[in-house]
Motif scaffolding. Structure first.
Motif, mmCIF file in Angstrom:
data_model
loop_
_atom_site.group_PDB
_atom_site.id
_atom_site.type_symbol
_atom_site.label_atom_id
_atom_site.label_comp_id
_atom_site.label_asym_id
_atom_site.label_seq_id
_atom_site.Cartn_x
_atom_site.Cartn_y
_atom_site.Cartn_z
ATOM 1 N N THR A 341 0.756 -1.137 0.061
ATOM 2 C CA THR A 341 -0.013 -0.064 0.044
ATOM 3 C C THR A 341 0.863 1.323 -0.048
ATOM 4 O O THR A 341 1.937 1.374 0.461
ATOM 5 N N VAL A 342 0.299 2.511 -0.272
ATOM 6 C CA VAL A 342 0.991 3.677 -0.522
ATOM 7 C C VAL A 342 1.009 4.248 0.650
ATOM 8 O O VAL A 342 0.161 4.158 1.634
ATOM 9 N N PRO A 343 2.341 4.520 1.541
ATOM 10 C CA PRO A 343 2.598 5.126 2.743
ATOM 11 C C PRO A 343 1.792 6.237 3.065
ATOM 12 O O PRO A 343 1.310 6.945 2.144
ATOM 13 N N ARG A 407 3.300 14.893 1.247
ATOM 14 C CA ARG A 407 4.178 14.435 2.508
ATOM 15 C C ARG A 407 5.272 13.678 2.344
ATOM 16 O O ARG A 407 5.339 12.696 1.736
ATOM 17 N N GLN A 408 6.249 14.051 2.966
ATOM 18 C CA GLN A 408 7.486 13.537 2.832
ATOM 19 C C GLN A 408 7.621 12.014 3.378
ATOM 20 O O GLN A 408 7.233 11.806 4.426
ATOM 21 N N VAL A 409 7.975 11.042 2.493
ATOM 22 C CA VAL A 409 8.275 9.663 3.111
ATOM 23 C C VAL A 409 9.773 9.446 3.392
ATOM 24 O O VAL A 409 9.899 9.066 4.432
ATOM 25 N N GLY A 411 13.709 11.190 2.074
ATOM 26 C CA GLY A 411 14.657 12.182 0.930
ATOM 27 C C GLY A 411 13.693 13.004 0.223
ATOM 28 O O GLY A 411 12.657 13.722 0.467
ATOM 29 N N ASP A 412 13.821 12.653 -1.168
ATOM 30 C CA ASP A 412 13.079 13.288 -2.195
ATOM 31 C C ASP A 412 11.988 12.619 -2.443
ATOM 32 O O ASP A 412 11.059 13.173 -3.623
ATOM 33 N N LEU A 413 11.521 11.459 -1.976
ATOM 34 C CA LEU A 413 10.335 10.749 -2.300
ATOM 35 C C LEU A 413 9.063 11.236 -1.314
ATOM 36 O O LEU A 413 9.240 11.259 -0.181
ATOM 37 N N PHE A 414 8.015 11.559 -2.103
ATOM 38 C CA PHE A 414 6.832 12.299 -1.307
ATOM 39 C C PHE A 414 5.605 11.505 -1.880
ATOM 40 O O PHE A 414 5.470 10.719 -2.797
ATOM 41 N N VAL A 415 4.594 11.425 -0.960
ATOM 42 C CA VAL A 415 3.294 10.941 -1.028
ATOM 43 C C VAL A 415 2.318 11.919 -1.587
ATOM 44 O O VAL A 415 2.176 12.729 -0.789
#
Length: 451
Positions: A341-343, A407-409, A411-415
């Motif tokens: 699932t997506v965080p 919303r930051q997951v 580093g540079d990865l966001f949801v």
């Protein structure tokens, strides 16, 4: 299940141990109420890219091209807006979406046999070069238009004729259509959409929302689920048909499933791309999907288990329906786990370096703006433009801007989250300019900073 997901109609076929099981539900058109049957024809959209990749690998088998040769060796007229990159781009780059140029070119050319020739000569020739060839994965339908033109030139026939002669006929496929005129010969599904978000679904105003300019990327190709599963069966058999013919060599069929590039985390790493095929983040699963306003399709195979599933739909919440149908089936048949699932990071999530991300990022059909509010939260607003607006108008649906919180997951990865804070999908910021800002917002496509 169609009612639960508000999907007007669905057709599916499953290949297990050499046997095909078919199922159908709902209607091909909410206005006519004609029921879906196993021979019903649906658009497959971007799954067409695997057909195009297969045609290209047949050229390789026949000694008519080599993957690492620049495209210009076969198509001297090929170019993008960047002359240097144009000379460097290879067939492998196009097959793996690493050509680096604008990929979503949905403008119309013609509806004749010169459509791809005009597409390459008039449209791709002006495509901005976002990255150097081979350096970044960015989904590129335009690159598959170039590959379709390569097939036409090397085979000395139109793309549709090549599909029929080199794939459909050897596979015994009759239920296939390349345009509305051909689709009229079948029990054909039409897509459905809502004219407004609060309105009920209705049939699209036209059968094909996308113009016929780029048939090799999937603008209008339609077929039945049983036809699609016959194509999948050839790939499961490493290029052989049920009667023992071999339209594709075993070497090429296997090569298509070998990882060529890794996907950015926004797509769901550790997924990657082969030569046409999408290599899932779930080990052993190979797939390709397709969607456009009102239609969605999925072809998923598990080569080591000899299993394939094809699902075709014509509207509604097709993604959740496919997940609820395909995931349990592949778990039971092949032990394939569900996609993670997506965080959903907490609402208090904040980034310490918002200036790196705030800005405007663009592709031809979309404008993406990342902004910072007074509470220190990042927001992404996506607005359609150019041909994306034309497609919505043709479909009879609305083109609404979509605003979601980032919303930051890590580093540079966001949801991207909806109003309830539920994760809807991932985005990743890549590369750095001289000011320390991200150069790209990656959503599967590299959206280049333009501010």
């Amino acid at each position: 299940m169609t009612a639960a997901h508000d999907v007007p109609g669905v057709s599916m076929a499953v290949l297990v141990d050499g046997q095909v099981v078919e199922a159908a539900a709902g209607v091909v058109n909410l206005r006519t109420r004609v029921p879906v049957t196993p021979d019903s024809v649906f658009m497959i959209q971007s799954i067409t890219k695997v057909w195009t990749a297969t045609l290209v690998m047949q050229l390789v088998d026949d000694g008519l091209c080599e993957l690492d040769t620049p495209v210009r060796e076969y198509l001297p007229e090929f170019r993008t807006a960047d002359e240097r990159a144009s000379a460097e781009i290879t067939i492998r780059h196009l097959l793996t979406h690493t050509g680096g140029f604008e990929g979503d070119i949905w403008a119309a050319t013609t509806d004749g046999e010169d459509a791809l020739e005009r597409f390459v000569g008039d449209l791709v020739a002006n495509a901005p070069q976002r990255t150097r060839p081979g350096t970044m994965y960015s989904y590129c339908s335009a690159g598959y238009g170039v590959l379709g033109r390569l097939v036409e030139v090397q085979r000395e026939m139109s793309y549709s004729t090549a599909v029929r002669r080199y794939l459909a006929e050897p596979l015994g496929i009759d239920e296939i259509a390349f345009c509305a005129n051909e689709a009229l010969g079948f029990r054909t599904a039409i897509g459905h959409a809502r004219p407004r978000p609060d309105a009920p679904q209705r049939p699209l105003q036209v059968w094909a929302v996308m113009p016929p300019s780029n048939p090799a990327a999937g603008n209008q190709l339609a077929m039945s689920a049983r036809a699609l599963i016959a194509f999948a069966g050839m790939h499961l058999a490493d290029g052989a048909t049920r009667n023992g013919d071999r339209p594709l060599s075993a070497k090429s069929a296997r090569a298509m499933r070998v990882r060529q590039v890794d996907h950015p985390a926004a797509i769901g790493a550790p997924s990657g791309h082969g030569l046409g095929w999408f290599l899932s983040d779930r080990p052993g699963v190979v797939e390709h999907g397709g969607d456009m306003i009102g239609v969605a399709a999925m072809l998923r195979i598990v080569p080591e288990e000899g299993i394939a599933v094809a699902v075709l739909t014509n509207g509604g919440a097709a993604g959740p329906l496919m997940r609820d149908v395909i995931d349990p089936l592949l778990h039971d048949l092949a032990g394939v786990g569900r996609r993670p699932t997506v965080p959903s990071p907490p609402a208090t999530s904040r980034t310490s370096n918002p200036d790196r991300y705030v800005g405007r990022y663009e592709t031809r059909p979309a404008l993406n703006e990342v902004t910072l509010d007074d509470d220190g939260r990042l927001w992404l607003t996506v607005a359609d433009r150019r041909e994306a607006l034309t497609l919505a108008e043709r479909a009879g649906s609305s083109a609404e801007s979509i605003r979601s919180e980032l919303r930051q997951v890590d580093g540079d990865l966001f949801v991207r989250t909806d109003a309830a804070g539920t994760g809807m999908g991932l985005v990743e910021f890549l590369d750095t300019d001289d000011s320390g800002r991200a150069r790209f917002l990656h959503t599967g496509r590299a959206q280049q900073r333009t501010d």
